[in-house]
Enzyme design. Sequence first.
Site, PDB file in Angstrom:
ATOM      1  N   ARG A 115       0.799  -1.147  -0.068  1.00 31.95           N
ATOM      2  CA  ARG A 115       0.148  -0.037  -0.128  1.00 31.95           C
ATOM      3  C   ARG A 115       1.003   1.125   0.024  1.00 31.95           C
ATOM      4  O   ARG A 115       1.902   1.617   0.779  1.00 31.95           O
ATOM      5  CB  ARG A 115      -0.744  -0.207   1.519  1.00 31.95           C
ATOM      6  CG  ARG A 115      -2.117   0.909   1.327  1.00 31.95           C
ATOM      7  CD  ARG A 115      -2.866   0.740   2.515  1.00 31.95           C
ATOM      8  NE  ARG A 115      -4.102   1.137   2.262  1.00 31.95           N
ATOM      9  CZ  ARG A 115      -5.189   0.594   2.596  1.00 31.95           C
ATOM     10  NH1 ARG A 115      -5.165  -0.386   3.212  1.00 31.95           N
ATOM     11  NH2 ARG A 115      -6.472   1.106   2.433  1.00 31.95           N
ATOM     12  N   HIS A 135      -5.645 -12.455   7.979  1.00 36.38           N
ATOM     13  CA  HIS A 135      -4.576 -12.043   8.397  1.00 36.38           C
ATOM     14  C   HIS A 135      -4.454 -10.376   8.361  1.00 36.38           C
ATOM     15  O   HIS A 135      -4.062  -9.878   7.306  1.00 36.38           O
ATOM     16  CB  HIS A 135      -3.393 -12.605   7.311  1.00 36.38           C
ATOM     17  CG  HIS A 135      -2.295 -11.862   7.658  1.00 36.38           C
ATOM     18  ND1 HIS A 135      -1.241 -11.857   8.720  1.00 36.38           N
ATOM     19  CD2 HIS A 135      -1.383 -11.039   6.816  1.00 36.38           C
ATOM     20  CE1 HIS A 135      -0.547 -11.226   8.688  1.00 36.38           C
ATOM     21  NE2 HIS A 135      -0.095 -10.642   7.544  1.00 36.38           N
ATOM     22  N   ASP A 146       1.175 -15.097  12.517  1.00 30.01           N
ATOM     23  CA  ASP A 146       0.256 -14.637  13.685  1.00 30.01           C
ATOM     24  C   ASP A 146       0.285 -15.801  14.925  1.00 30.01           C
ATOM     25  O   ASP A 146       0.186 -15.623  15.980  1.00 30.01           O
ATOM     26  CB  ASP A 146      -1.098 -14.232  13.280  1.00 30.01           C
ATOM     27  CG  ASP A 146      -1.020 -13.515  11.883  1.00 30.01           C
ATOM     28  OD1 ASP A 146      -0.922 -12.563  12.131  1.00 30.01           O
ATOM     29  OD2 ASP A 146      -1.404 -13.957  10.924  1.00 30.01           O
TER      30      ASP A 146
HETATM   31  P1  NAX Z   1       9.200  -6.472  -0.665  1.00 33.46           P
HETATM   32  O1  NAX Z   1       8.542  -5.180  -1.040  1.00 33.46           O
HETATM   33  O2  NAX Z   1      10.785  -6.236   0.055  1.00 33.46           O
HETATM   34  O3  NAX Z   1       9.293  -7.403  -1.579  1.00 33.46           O
HETATM   35  C1  NAX Z   1       8.354  -7.691  -2.644  1.00 33.46           C
HETATM   36  C2  NAX Z   1       8.935  -7.959  -3.770  1.00 33.46           C
HETATM   37  O4  NAX Z   1       7.713  -8.664  -4.645  1.00 33.46           O
HETATM   38  C3  NAX Z   1       9.713  -7.073  -4.692  1.00 33.46           C
HETATM   39  O5  NAX Z   1      10.839  -7.673  -4.703  1.00 33.46           O
HETATM   40  C4  NAX Z   1       8.756  -6.557  -5.741  1.00 33.46           C
HETATM   41  O6  NAX Z   1       9.698  -6.541  -6.733  1.00 33.46           O
HETATM   42  C5  NAX Z   1       8.051  -8.288  -5.895  1.00 33.46           C
HETATM   43  N1  NAX Z   1       6.843  -8.071  -6.905  1.00 33.46           N
HETATM   44  C6  NAX Z   1       6.019  -7.187  -6.912  1.00 33.46           C
HETATM   45  N2  NAX Z   1       4.939  -7.490  -7.929  1.00 33.46           N
HETATM   46  C7  NAX Z   1       5.650  -8.763  -8.298  1.00 33.46           C
HETATM   47  C8  NAX Z   1       5.177  -9.697  -9.487  1.00 33.46           C
HETATM   48  N3  NAX Z   1       4.040  -9.292  -9.860  1.00 33.46           N
HETATM   49  N4  NAX Z   1       5.709 -10.901  -9.483  1.00 33.46           N
HETATM   50  C9  NAX Z   1       6.783 -11.263  -8.845  1.00 33.46           C
HETATM   51  N5  NAX Z   1       7.197 -10.347  -7.588  1.00 33.46           N
HETATM   52  C10 NAX Z   1       6.685  -9.053  -7.682  1.00 33.46           C
HETATM   53  O7  NAX Z   1       8.343  -7.015   0.596  1.00 33.46           O
HETATM   54  P2  NAX Z   1       8.471  -8.071   1.740  1.00 33.46           P
HETATM   55  O8  NAX Z   1       8.711  -7.314   3.106  1.00 33.46           O
HETATM   56  O9  NAX Z   1       9.255  -9.105   1.083  1.00 33.46           O
HETATM   57  O10 NAX Z   1       6.906  -8.432   1.703  1.00 33.46           O
HETATM   58  C11 NAX Z   1       6.209  -9.236   0.984  1.00 33.46           C
HETATM   59  C12 NAX Z   1       4.810  -9.345   1.078  1.00 33.46           C
HETATM   60  O11 NAX Z   1       4.621 -10.036   2.250  1.00 33.46           O
HETATM   61  C13 NAX Z   1       4.173  -8.118   1.291  1.00 33.46           C
HETATM   62  O12 NAX Z   1       2.873  -7.928   0.523  1.00 33.46           O
HETATM   63  C14 NAX Z   1       3.978  -8.139   2.632  1.00 33.46           C
HETATM   64  O13 NAX Z   1       2.777  -7.161   3.206  1.00 33.46           O
HETATM   65  C15 NAX Z   1       3.577  -9.573   2.970  1.00 33.46           C
HETATM   66  N6  NAX Z   1       3.770  -9.637   4.455  1.00 33.46           N
HETATM   67  C16 NAX Z   1       2.864 -10.857   4.918  1.00 33.46           C
HETATM   68  C17 NAX Z   1       3.046 -11.416   6.211  1.00 33.46           C
HETATM   69  C18 NAX Z   1       2.113 -12.570   6.554  1.00 33.46           C
HETATM   70  O14 NAX Z   1       2.276 -12.874   7.624  1.00 33.46           O
HETATM   71  N7  NAX Z   1       0.964 -12.964   5.828  1.00 33.46           N
HETATM   72  C19 NAX Z   1       3.759 -10.917   7.238  1.00 33.46           C
HETATM   73  C20 NAX Z   1       4.880 -10.228   6.582  1.00 33.46           C
HETATM   74  C21 NAX Z   1       4.879  -9.195   5.182  1.00 33.46           C
HETATM   75  O15 NAX Z   1       4.255  -8.234   5.934  1.00 33.46           O
END
Ligand code: NAX
Length: 326
Positions: free
Chosen positions: A90, A185, A157
């Site tokens: 976001r 989540h 979580d």
């Molecule tokens: P980052 O922003 O460090 O990494 C995300 C990566 O995804 C980037 O390298 C970006 O280039 C890539 N990306 C974007 N669009 C893409 C696509 N169409 N195909 C392939 N790659 C793509 O985020 P990070 O800290 O690694 O977190 C990743 C996701 O996990 C986020 O959505 C975050 O909100 C979510 N989380 C989920 C959690 C959970 O418990 N379910 C906890 C941790 C995290 O917050």
Amino acid sequence: SSTPLKIAVTGAAGQIGYSLLFRLASGALGDRPVELRLLEITPALKALEGVVMELDDCAFPTLAGVEIGDDAETIFDGVNLALLVGAKPRGPGMERGDLLSANGAIFTAQGKALNKVAADDVRIGVTGNPANTNALIAMSNAPDIPRERFSALTRLDHNRAISQLAAKTGAPVTDITKMTIWGNHSATQYPDLFHAEVAGRNAAEAVGDQDWLENTFIPTVAKRGAAIIEARGSSSAASAASATIDAARDWLHGSAEGDWVSMAVVSDGSYGVQEGLISSFPVTTSNGDWSIVQGLEIDDFSRGRIDASVAELADEKAAVTELGLI
Ligand code: NAX
């Protein structure tokens, strides 16, 4: 079997990827060799090449190969496990609808690609947020993959809840069993102490403090992500990777006897959760399949919390239906 397990990871150049890939490659899912298939957006491929150089430099005995790319159909070809971590965060001034449509574009395309080229036994775990609804979108766009093969991550979580309860009671984490995260989540999630146990004793009774349960435990677990950002300056990454591993390992190899885990999976209507929503439940796993733990008594307090989180999931589903994503 010595045929490598083919694992796709999306968002592989991101924060979570930087922790997740090294654990997958070093055998966190078992001794079976793994082939990593890493998907990124085009501008992140160069950074991803650097990560692959580091993977090479670890000389992991269990790492059978790495392929990287920006085309989902190529990367997902023949994968047995797909960990969908990459998502659109976001941004400033972004409305919820904007977030859902940006992620909708990603998860419709990835659902379709998995439907076309993944292995028959594929399991798909969604970590990227909004995880439950992203999983719903991918599932809805992959009609030939059984719905039970999709899940969204609430294991972080779950682990946070175990850790908080262990700290409160002075018990080691190994004494905590039957923890459950219900619902989404998100901040509405419901970590449930009424069915959890501390060394075999009911956790709510062992704690004996409804005020702590309601006003400290639940908000601490639900808002832990924000607390990490506040302290660390970036969102949870190593713990999210660790939970992604825990969830995949237990899904493929089974949950512990006498215990269960939390996974967001497609609802069959259990516990009054609207059929078809991807909602977190207590589940046991065995041979790559999960089943929702049945027969738990839900009191009025828990009912209200579960219903509130499920209502949020129903709202998200309505929003992505409106956007034509499912
Ligand atoms: P980052 O922003 O460090 O990494 C995300 C990566 O995804 C980037 O390298 C970006 O280039 C890539 N990306 C974007 N669009 C893409 C696509 N169409 N195909 C392939 N790659 C793509 O985020 P990070 O800290 O690694 O977190 C990743 C996701 O996990 C986020 O959505 C975050 O909100 C979510 N989380 C989920 C959690 C959970 O418990 N379910 C906890 C941790 C995290 O917050």
